[in-house]
Design a protein around this motif. Structure first.
Motif, short mmCIF file in Angstrom:
data_model
loop_
_atom_site.label_atom_id
_atom_site.label_comp_id
_atom_site.label_asym_id
_atom_site.label_seq_id
_atom_site.Cartn_x
_atom_site.Cartn_y
_atom_site.Cartn_z
N SER A 21 0.84 -1.20 0.00
CA SER A 21 0.00 0.00 0.00
C SER A 21 0.88 1.25 0.00
O SER A 21 2.00 1.24 0.52
N PHE A 22 0.38 2.31 -0.58
CA PHE A 22 1.10 3.58 -0.60
C PHE A 22 0.10 4.72 -0.45
O PHE A 22 -1.10 4.54 -0.59
N LYS A 23 0.64 5.89 -0.14
CA LYS A 23 -0.18 7.09 0.02
C LYS A 23 0.03 8.03 -1.17
O LYS A 23 1.06 8.01 -1.82
N LYS A 24 -0.98 8.84 -1.43
CA LYS A 24 -0.88 9.82 -2.51
C LYS A 24 0.35 10.70 -2.29
O LYS A 24 0.58 11.20 -1.20
N VAL A 105 0.10 -1.42 -5.25
CA VAL A 105 0.82 -1.84 -6.45
C VAL A 105 0.28 -3.20 -6.89
O VAL A 105 0.16 -4.11 -6.07
N VAL A 106 -0.05 -3.33 -8.16
CA VAL A 106 -0.59 -4.60 -8.66
C VAL A 106 0.33 -5.28 -9.67
O VAL A 106 0.16 -6.46 -9.97
N ILE A 126 -3.44 0.65 -8.42
CA ILE A 126 -4.89 0.80 -8.40
C ILE A 126 -5.30 1.60 -7.17
O ILE A 126 -4.60 1.62 -6.16
N ASP A 127 -6.44 2.24 -7.28
CA ASP A 127 -7.08 2.88 -6.15
C ASP A 127 -8.10 1.89 -5.61
O ASP A 127 -9.15 1.67 -6.23
N ARG A 194 -10.83 -8.08 -3.86
CA ARG A 194 -9.66 -7.77 -4.67
C ARG A 194 -10.08 -7.56 -6.13
O ARG A 194 -11.06 -8.16 -6.59
N PRO A 195 -9.33 -6.74 -6.86
CA PRO A 195 -9.61 -6.58 -8.29
C PRO A 195 -9.49 -7.92 -9.00
O PRO A 195 -8.60 -8.72 -8.71
#
Length: 205
Positions: A21-24, A105-106, A126-127, A194-195
Motif C-alpha cells: 500500500s502507498f499514500k498519494k 501496487v498490482v 490501483i485505487d 480484490r480486483p
C-alpha cells in the motif's frame, strides 16, 4: 493505472512491491538521472557567472566604463541562463514517479538497477478505496435499469453477498451478445475484496 518513466536512466529506488500500500504523493520510483543533475550544476555555474558579469556592468555603467548595450546584453545572458536552469530542473522532476492517489501496487514491469527509456512502463497501481464492478446483463433490461438501481452480488472467491447499486449504464447494446454493460459500486470498501474477483448479481424487478 500504468506509470511509465518520463526519462531514461537507471532505477535507483523501487520501494513498493506487488501488494504494498502507498499514500498519494509517495515516490514510487526514483531514476538516477546523473546527466540531468550534472547539467543542472553547469547551468547554476553559468547563471552565477552571468549575474556577476551583469552586476559588474551595472557598476561600470555608472562610471561610464561600459555602454547601455553591454548592460542589456549581460541582462539577456542572465535571463537565458535562468531559462536553461529551469529547463533542467523541470527535467529533474521527471526523475521520479509519484503516486497519483492512495492505493496498492498490482504489477511491476521493471526492477531496481534496471535501465529504462522514456515512456517505458515501470509499474501498475490501483485505487482500492472504492472498487467498481463491471456487469453484463440482458439487453431487455435496458428499460428496467436506472442509475442507482439496487441489487445483490455474490462474490465467488469469498463466498459472501454484498449490496450494490448501478452507477453508470453503457448506452450501447452489444449486438452480438445482446447484452448491456453496466458499472456498479458497493459504496464502501471491503478489505477482503480484490480486483479481478468474479460473482453473480441478483436484481429484484
Amino acid at each position: 493505472t500504468t506509470l511509465s518513466s518520463k526519462t531514461k536512466g537507471q532505477i535507483r529506488s523501487l520501494p513498493f512491491d506487488i501488494g504494498d500500500s502507498f499514500k498519494k504523493g509517495n515516490a514510487l520510483v526514483k531514476i538516477g538521472c546523473s546527466d540531468t543533475w550534472a547539467e543542472i550544476e553547469i547551468a547554476k555555474a553559468r547563471l552565477n557567472v552571468g549575474r556577476v558579469e551583469h552586476e559588474s556592468n551595472l557598476n561600470l555603467l555608472a562610471q561610464g566604463g561600459v555602454s547601455k548595450y553591454d548592460v542589456e546584453l549581460s541582462a539577456a545572458r542572465v535571463e537565458e541562463a535562468e531559462a536553461v536552469l529551469k529547463r533542467y530542473e523541470t527535467a529533474a522532476g521527471d526523475c521520479a514517479l509519484y503516486a497519483p492517489y492512495s492505493g496498492k501496487v498490482v504489477a511491476l514491469h521493471a526492477s531496481r538497477y534496471e535501465f529504462v527509456n522514456s515512456g517505458q512502463p515501470v509499474l501498475e497501481v490501483i485505487d482500492d478505496s472504492a472498487l467498481e464492478m463491471q456487469l453484463y446483463v440482458p439487453s431487455g433490461w435496458a428499460t428496467k435499469l436506472t442509475t442507482n438501481s439496487q441489487f445483490k452480488v455474490s462474490i465467488e472467491e469469498v463466498g459472501k453477498s454484498y449490496s450494490a447499486r448501478v452507477t453508470r449504464i453503457n448506452p450501447r447494446v452489444d449486438a452480438g451478445s445482446k447484452t448491456l454493460e453496466i458499472i456498479a459500486s458497493m459504496g464502501k470498501r471491503h478489505a477482503e475484496l480484490r480486483p479481478g474477483m468474479s460473482g453473480n448479481a441478483t436484481f429484484d424487478f
